[in-house]
Design a protein around this motif. Structure first.
Motif, short mmCIF file in Angstrom:
data_model
loop_
_atom_site.label_atom_id
_atom_site.label_comp_id
_atom_site.label_asym_id
_atom_site.label_seq_id
_atom_site.Cartn_x
_atom_site.Cartn_y
_atom_site.Cartn_z
N LEU A 34 8.88 -0.39 -8.58
CA LEU A 34 10.30 -0.66 -8.75
C LEU A 34 10.67 -2.04 -8.20
O LEU A 34 11.46 -2.78 -8.81
N TYR A 35 10.09 -2.38 -7.08
CA TYR A 35 10.32 -3.71 -6.48
C TYR A 35 9.84 -4.80 -7.43
O TYR A 35 10.54 -5.80 -7.67
N THR A 36 8.66 -4.62 -8.00
CA THR A 36 8.12 -5.59 -8.94
C THR A 36 8.99 -5.69 -10.18
O THR A 36 9.27 -6.80 -10.69
N THR A 37 9.46 -4.54 -10.68
CA THR A 37 10.34 -4.53 -11.84
C THR A 37 11.60 -5.32 -11.57
O THR A 37 12.05 -6.12 -12.41
N ALA A 38 12.20 -5.12 -10.39
CA ALA A 38 13.43 -5.84 -10.04
C ALA A 38 13.17 -7.33 -9.92
O ALA A 38 13.91 -8.16 -10.48
N ARG A 39 12.13 -7.70 -9.19
CA ARG A 39 11.86 -9.11 -8.94
C ARG A 39 11.55 -9.87 -10.23
O ARG A 39 11.97 -11.03 -10.40
N THR A 40 10.79 -9.26 -11.13
CA THR A 40 10.42 -9.95 -12.37
C THR A 40 11.59 -10.09 -13.33
O THR A 40 11.50 -10.85 -14.30
N GLN A 41 12.69 -9.37 -13.07
CA GLN A 41 13.87 -9.47 -13.93
C GLN A 41 15.03 -10.18 -13.23
O GLN A 41 16.18 -10.09 -13.66
#
Length: 206
Positions: A34-41
């Motif tokens: 979820l953290y990766t999803t947020a950061r990449t967007q």
């Protein structure tokens, strides 16, 4: 944490005190995804507004975070929503609240961002019933969530943002704020809602 145990603790704490604070609430792998999803967007995030409908407005004196509503396109988002859907159903069975859906967005606080004291719902004026906050990273300092005692200026809980911590509380009961971030802070803010729609229009919209 075992999902059954997680739900059990949430229900017990919310029933007894109106809020629950649970560390390591979900699998670390999901939190990281979820953290990766947020950061990449991050380029898709927008400045957060206050108010609703025609009264929606930006006010940097009240809040300075940025948000991105879940699209459900990423597997990590769907997995998180699946957990919250199971929790919604259980809350309805136990408390008969008539919650009909769950909405949520990623929240990003850069250094210096804050959100001053506010309610997520005003009694009789909103369909948000239960608020959730789930932390995706662990800043070393700053960005704490302050929950105040009902009808009081006294601090009830001071929650440090730690990856994997889930906070659940009654939306109309607790005024709260986010202190200025001293490092980047990522979380998911969400709300279980009752149905206050008229003519098939969900009230309030996102």
């Amino acid at each position: 944490m075992n999902t059954e145990l997680l739900f059990e603790r949430i229900l017990e704490d919310v029933y007894n005190q109106g809020y629950a604070i649970i560390e390591q609430a979900m699998e670390p792998g999901l939190t990281q995804q979820l953290y990766t999803t947020a950061r990449t967007q991050l380029s898709k995030f927008s400045p957060a507004a206050i108010g609703r409908d025609s009264e929606l407005q930006l006010n940097n004196d009240i809040r300075k975070d940025k948000t991105l509503w879940f699209s459900g396109e990423c597997q990590s988002e769907r997995d998180y929503l699946c957990v919250m859907e199971s929790l919604r159903q259980l809350i309805n069975r136990q408390f008969f609240l008539g919650l009909f859906d769950y909405e949520c967005h990623f929240a990003y606080y850069k250094v210096g961002d804050f959100y001053k004291k506010h309610y997520d719902a005003f009694k009789g004026r909103s369909n948000r019933v239960i608020t959730t906050v789930y932390y995706l990273n662990t800043p070393s300092e700053g960005g704490e969530l302050i929950i105040y005692k009902p009808r009081s200026k006294e601090v009830l809980q001071r929650v440090s943002p730690r990856a994997g911590t889930l906070v659940v509380f009654e939306s109309e009961r607790f005024i709260h704020e986010v202190l200025p971030a001293k490092e980047e802070r990522f979380s998911i803010a969400g709300w279980f809602r009752k149905n206050a729609s008229i003519g098939g229009i969900i009230d309030p919209p996102k």
